[in-house]
Design a protein around this motif. Sequence first.
Motif, PDB file in Angstrom:
ATOM      1  N   ALA A 199       0.878  -1.161   0.000  1.00 19.59           N
ATOM      2  CA  ALA A 199       0.000   0.000   0.000  1.00 19.59           C
ATOM      3  C   ALA A 199       0.915   1.210   0.000  1.00 19.59           C
ATOM      4  O   ALA A 199       2.057   1.132   0.443  1.00 19.59           O
ATOM      5  N   SER A 200       0.428   2.323  -0.492  1.00 19.37           N
ATOM      6  CA  SER A 200       1.243   3.530  -0.501  1.00 19.37           C
ATOM      7  C   SER A 200       0.680   4.547   0.471  1.00 19.37           C
ATOM      8  O   SER A 200      -0.520   4.769   0.516  1.00 19.37           O
ATOM      9  N   VAL A 201       1.573   5.121   1.242  1.00 15.59           N
ATOM     10  CA  VAL A 201       1.234   6.236   2.117  1.00 15.59           C
ATOM     11  C   VAL A 201       2.257   7.325   1.828  1.00 15.59           C
ATOM     12  O   VAL A 201       3.275   7.075   1.200  1.00 15.59           O
ATOM     13  N   VAL A 202       2.006   8.524   2.275  1.00 12.73           N
ATOM     14  CA  VAL A 202       2.867   9.652   1.948  1.00 12.73           C
ATOM     15  C   VAL A 202       3.770   9.995   3.118  1.00 12.73           C
ATOM     16  O   VAL A 202       3.333  10.030   4.269  1.00 12.73           O
ATOM     17  N   CYS A 203       5.042  10.259   2.825  1.00 11.66           N
ATOM     18  CA  CYS A 203       6.019  10.672   3.829  1.00 11.66           C
ATOM     19  C   CYS A 203       5.543  11.957   4.496  1.00 11.66           C
ATOM     20  O   CYS A 203       5.084  12.884   3.831  1.00 11.66           O
ATOM     21  N   LEU A 204       5.675  12.026   5.801  1.00 12.14           N
ATOM     22  CA  LEU A 204       5.240  13.197   6.560  1.00 12.14           C
ATOM     23  C   LEU A 204       6.204  14.375   6.420  1.00 12.14           C
ATOM     24  O   LEU A 204       5.873  15.487   6.788  1.00 12.14           O
ATOM     25  N   GLU A 205       7.391  14.136   5.870  1.00 12.08           N
ATOM     26  CA  GLU A 205       8.387  15.194   5.684  1.00 12.08           C
ATOM     27  C   GLU A 205       8.368  15.765   4.274  1.00 12.08           C
ATOM     28  O   GLU A 205       8.342  16.963   4.095  1.00 12.08           O
ATOM     29  N   CYS A 206       8.419  14.877   3.259  1.00 13.72           N
ATOM     30  CA  CYS A 206       8.655  15.356   1.892  1.00 13.72           C
ATOM     31  C   CYS A 206       7.571  14.966   0.889  1.00 13.72           C
ATOM     32  O   CYS A 206       7.707  15.238  -0.286  1.00 13.72           O
ATOM     33  N   ASP A 207       6.514  14.322   1.335  1.00 15.84           N
ATOM     34  CA  ASP A 207       5.388  13.911   0.481  1.00 15.84           C
ATOM     35  C   ASP A 207       5.735  12.855  -0.564  1.00 15.84           C
ATOM     36  O   ASP A 207       4.988  12.647  -1.510  1.00 15.84           O
ATOM     37  N   THR A 208       6.876  12.179  -0.416  1.00 15.47           N
ATOM     38  CA  THR A 208       7.218  11.059  -1.284  1.00 15.47           C
ATOM     39  C   THR A 208       6.376   9.853  -0.861  1.00 15.47           C
ATOM     40  O   THR A 208       6.121   9.653   0.325  1.00 15.47           O
ATOM     41  N   GLU A 209       5.937   9.043  -1.826  1.00 10.83           N
ATOM     42  CA  GLU A 209       5.182   7.840  -1.479  1.00 10.83           C
ATOM     43  C   GLU A 209       6.099   6.835  -0.792  1.00 10.83           C
ATOM     44  O   GLU A 209       7.217   6.599  -1.226  1.00 10.83           O
ATOM     45  N   VAL A 210       5.599   6.257   0.298  1.00 14.26           N
ATOM     46  CA  VAL A 210       6.319   5.226   1.034  1.00 14.26           C
ATOM     47  C   VAL A 210       5.537   3.931   0.843  1.00 14.26           C
ATOM     48  O   VAL A 210       4.360   3.860   1.202  1.00 14.26           O
ATOM     49  N   ALA A 211       6.173   2.922   0.261  1.00 17.36           N
ATOM     50  CA  ALA A 211       5.514   1.636   0.043  1.00 17.36           C
ATOM     51  C   ALA A 211       5.525   0.847   1.348  1.00 17.36           C
ATOM     52  O   ALA A 211       6.554   0.703   1.997  1.00 17.36           O
TER      53      ALA A 211
END
Length: 62
Positions: free
Chosen positions: A7-19
Motif C-alpha cells: 500500500a502507498s502512504v505519503v512521507c510526513l516530511e517530503c510527500d514522497t510515497e512510502v511503500a
Amino acid sequence: MSNLTTASVVCLECDTEVAVSTGAELGDILACRGCGQEHEVVEVAPTIRLDRAPEIEEDWGE
C-alpha cells in the motif's frame, strides 16, 4: 515478479510515497526513500497510518 502486495502512504516530511507491505505490523519502522525520514506504523486497519518514528536516545549507561 514479486507476490508482495504493498500500500502507498505519503512521507510526513517530503510527500514522497512510502511503500508499505500489507503484512506490516504495528511498530514496524519504514524509511522514506526520498528524504530518509523514519516512520512507525501506528495503525494497520482499516487503513495503514504512519507517524514519525521516535528518536532513539542514548541512555549513557544510566
